[in-house]
Motif scaffolding. Structure first.
Motif, short mmCIF file in Angstrom:
data_model
loop_
_atom_site.label_atom_id
_atom_site.label_comp_id
_atom_site.label_asym_id
_atom_site.label_seq_id
_atom_site.Cartn_x
_atom_site.Cartn_y
_atom_site.Cartn_z
N LYS A 1 -14.34 26.10 9.34
CA LYS A 1 -14.14 25.62 7.96
C LYS A 1 -13.42 26.70 7.18
O LYS A 1 -13.69 27.88 7.34
N MET A 2 -12.52 26.26 6.31
CA MET A 2 -11.79 27.21 5.48
C MET A 2 -12.50 27.32 4.14
O MET A 2 -12.83 26.32 3.53
N LEU A 3 -12.76 28.58 3.70
CA LEU A 3 -13.42 28.78 2.41
C LEU A 3 -12.54 29.62 1.51
O LEU A 3 -11.98 30.62 1.95
N ASN A 4 -12.46 29.22 0.25
CA ASN A 4 -11.74 30.00 -0.75
C ASN A 4 -12.79 30.53 -1.70
O ASN A 4 -13.37 29.77 -2.46
N VAL A 5 -13.05 31.85 -1.63
CA VAL A 5 -14.15 32.40 -2.40
C VAL A 5 -13.60 33.26 -3.53
O VAL A 5 -12.75 34.13 -3.31
N ALA A 6 -14.13 33.03 -4.73
CA ALA A 6 -13.65 33.81 -5.90
C ALA A 6 -14.18 35.24 -5.82
O ALA A 6 -15.16 35.52 -5.13
N THR B 1 -17.36 39.63 -2.22
CA THR B 1 -15.88 39.67 -2.31
C THR B 1 -15.43 40.60 -3.43
O THR B 1 -16.02 40.65 -4.49
N GLU B 2 -14.35 41.32 -3.18
CA GLU B 2 -13.77 42.25 -4.15
C GLU B 2 -12.54 41.62 -4.80
O GLU B 2 -12.03 42.14 -5.78
N SER B 3 -12.04 40.54 -4.16
CA SER B 3 -10.89 39.82 -4.74
C SER B 3 -11.07 38.36 -4.32
O SER B 3 -11.99 38.05 -3.56
N ASP B 4 -10.21 37.48 -4.81
CA ASP B 4 -10.26 36.11 -4.31
C ASP B 4 -9.97 36.18 -2.82
O ASP B 4 -9.01 36.84 -2.41
N THR B 5 -10.81 35.54 -2.03
CA THR B 5 -10.73 35.75 -0.58
C THR B 5 -10.70 34.42 0.17
O THR B 5 -11.46 33.51 -0.14
N LEU B 6 -9.83 34.37 1.17
CA LEU B 6 -9.73 33.18 2.02
C LEU B 6 -10.40 33.49 3.35
O LEU B 6 -10.07 34.49 4.00
N LEU B 7 -11.35 32.63 3.74
CA LEU B 7 -12.14 32.91 4.94
C LEU B 7 -12.16 31.73 5.88
O LEU B 7 -12.04 30.59 5.46
N LEU B 8 -12.34 32.05 7.17
CA LEU B 8 -12.68 31.01 8.15
C LEU B 8 -14.16 31.15 8.43
O LEU B 8 -14.63 32.26 8.68
N SER B 9 -14.89 30.07 8.41
CA SER B 9 -16.33 30.13 8.66
C SER B 9 -16.64 29.29 9.90
O SER B 9 -16.22 28.14 10.01
N ILE B 10 -17.39 29.90 10.85
CA ILE B 10 -17.78 29.15 12.04
C ILE B 10 -19.29 29.17 12.17
O ILE B 10 -19.92 30.23 12.12
N GLU B 11 -19.85 28.02 12.35
CA GLU B 11 -21.30 27.86 12.42
C GLU B 11 -21.77 28.13 13.86
O GLU B 11 -21.01 27.92 14.82
#
Lengths: 418, 123
Positions: free
Chosen positions: A37-42, A100-110
């Motif tokens: 899953k792709m996550l966009n974290v502030a 997060t220290e900046s807006d960060t784009l992550l891949l998340s795997i369960e």
């Protein structure tokens, strides 16, 4: 915050950068990339919390984050880094938090998704185990390097402690009718306490010095050697050099009070001018005792007040007669006089005693020393043990943060028979 | 992490006096920032500083070292005819700080005032 904007290629590339997935075949990586899953974290969001259960691992596509225990930052991570994988692999608790220290784009795997993808290739588990162990070896190497550095640092500290111990007197002069005891308990970190006891060359007095150099560490230990040596040298040899003692006839044109003043003025002026930029100072109690009469001339330069415990139970504090030494070249020090009578005991100490803290942060304080039961009925040795025991008991589980230095001198009530 | 807060004011005594008010604990972690702030003020032309310690609840030996360093910066080139600094004075220390000042005998080296007006007039 879920998004699917990034291409499959980017996802696969991100996974492939991860060390412990490097041995996986393209088909497995594609499967994982598709299910991730792709996550966009502030900025400023906590993604993983230390101590909590976790079932996801995260791969950073872009942005930055910090790995931390509360306020303590363990690592800064960014593009291509992975986190949260340990809890996924061993089903344990999160070992650190990640924010997060900046807006960060992550891949998340369960976790279940991860194992499901691996099961599509019989060699996948082997590749992951291999990758994990590879990383483990790197961590062990890193820990080894760090512990070598730590050992070098500990060795430095040990040298500092030895410098300090080497500057304390080897033996204390013995005098008829007087009994003297000293105690020095070094803190784990090197500090700048010192004491000295010696007989003057030109006058029949016994010199007693106790001092504490500000701050801690090897710097304080080095300055301690300077303060201690200057005081000793100026009071032992300074009078002869300045013509106050006639070398041939042995005539002395100086009083005990003047010896004290000259010694401290010299020491202060030397350090305050030569080492002005370092702003290092010491509190010093310096006394000259006439062992015949019990007369004690002293200067207290910003030091904890020594206490006289009189035989009749009264107490007297020898308060400061000047400021700390080593800072202001023009400083002056007044000499005061006290008289010790038979049966009296004088106790001098450093702030490791009165500022010893218990777990509640409360200080031992001067009053607990003043209230000790009949110090004058004890030998100096016994009295120092009593104080040390009281300090240790008061401190309880709290550690020792400063040197504990103590001197006790007693005018014996019974004149010894030769 | 602990930090110090500063407030800077200008007053006129016999000479211009910069009042530097400090708030926070002055210890090993923060003393440098006090020193830096004073250096900045001196760099900008101040020659007389009244250090207001009314907002300082703790001052360790590092704080006293910083005060000495400030006094040194101010008296640069001065001939000390007196033990006390004529360029740096202290204002209104809290009880805890006043106790340490007294134990170390720092009041021998620096004038300490409770009243701001009186302190400024003294320069």
């Amino acid at each position: 915050m879920e998004t699917t904007l990034t291409s499959t290629e980017t996802r696969i590339e991100t996974l492939r950068k991860c060390e412990f997935l490097q041995g996986l075949k393209d088909s497995v990586l594609s499967d994982l990339a598709a299910k991730a899953k792709m996550l966009n974290v502030a900025r400023g969001k906590k993604i993983v919390t230390r101590g909590e259960d976790g079932s996801n691992m995260y791969f950073i596509i872009s942005g930055n984050a910090r790995v931390h225990h509360g306020e303590v930052v363990l690592a800064n991570i960014g593009k291509g880094d992975v986190f949260g994988e340990m809890a996924v692999l061993d089903s344990g608790k999160r070992s650190a938090s990640v924010t997060t220290e900046s807006d960060t784009l992550l891949l998340s795997i369960e976790r279940d998704v991860f194992y499901e993808s691996l099961s599509t290739d019989p060699n996948a588990f082997k590749a992951v185990i291999h990758g994990v162990l590879q990383r483990e070896r790197e961590i062990i190497r890193e820990v080894k390097t760090r512990s070598t550095k730590l050992m070098a640092y500990e060795k430095e500290m040990e040298i500092g402690r030895r410098i300090q111990a080497g500057f304390l007197p080897d033996s204390i002069p013995t005098m008829e009718n007087w009994e003297l005891a000293s105690s020095f308990v070094a803190a784990r970190e090197v500090a700048g306490d010192f004491y000295d006891v010696f007989k003057l060359n030109d006058l029949p007095h016994l010199a007693i010095v106790i001092g504490d150099v500000c701050d801690k560490g090897v710097g304080a230990a080095l300055f301690m050697t300077l303060f201690r040596s200057l005081i000793r040298a100026s009071s032992l040899y300074g009078n002869m050099c300045s013509g106050l003692v006639d070398a041939e006839s042995g005539s002395v044109f100086i009083t005990a009070g003047e010896v004290l003043q000259n010694s401290l003025l010299t020491t202060n002026r030397y350090i305050a001018t030569t080492h002005a930029g370092s702003s290092m100072f010491a509190s010093v109690f310096f006394a000259l005792l006439d062992t015949e009469s019990g007369e004690l001339h002293y200067v207290n330069a910003g030091h904890e007040s020594p206490i006289i415990f009189r035989q009749n139970g009264e107490t007297e504090l020898l308060d400061i007669t000047g400021g700390v030494i080593g800072l202001f070249p023009a400083a002056q020090y007044a000499v005061e006089t006290a008289t010790l009578n038979k049966g009296d005991l004088i106790f001098a100490y450093t702030d490791g005693v009165n500022e010893a803290k218990n777990l509640q942060g409360e200080q031992f304080g001067e009053s607990r020393i003043m209230e000790m039961t009949n110090p004058q009925d004890n030998s100096p040795d016994n009295f120092l043990s009593m104080v040390l025991e009281a300090v240790l008991e008061f401190r309880g589980e709290a550690g020792q943060s400063d040197d504990i230095t103590m001197l006790a001198l007693k005018y014996q009530s019974q004149t010894s028979t030769a | 992490m602990a930090t110090l807060n500063f407030m800077v004011g200008q007053e006129q005594g016999n000479v211009p006096v910069t009042v530097l008010r400090v708030e926070g604990d002055i210890d090993a972690a923060t003393h440098k920032s006090l020193q830096d702030k004073a250096a900045e003020i001196i760099e900008a032309g101040s020659t007389h500083i009244l250090l207001d310690l009314g907002g300082v609840n703790y001052m360790g030996s590092a704080g006293f070292r910083a005060i000495h360093a400030i006094s040194n910066m101010l008296n640069d080139g001065d001939t000390p005819g007196t033990m006390k600094s004529t360029h740096l004075k202290l204002l209104n220390p809290t009880d805890a700080v006043a106790r340490v000042i007294k134990t170390l005998g720092f009041d021998v080296y620096l004038d300490i005032y409770q009243d701001r007006g009186e302190a400024i007039k003294s320069f």
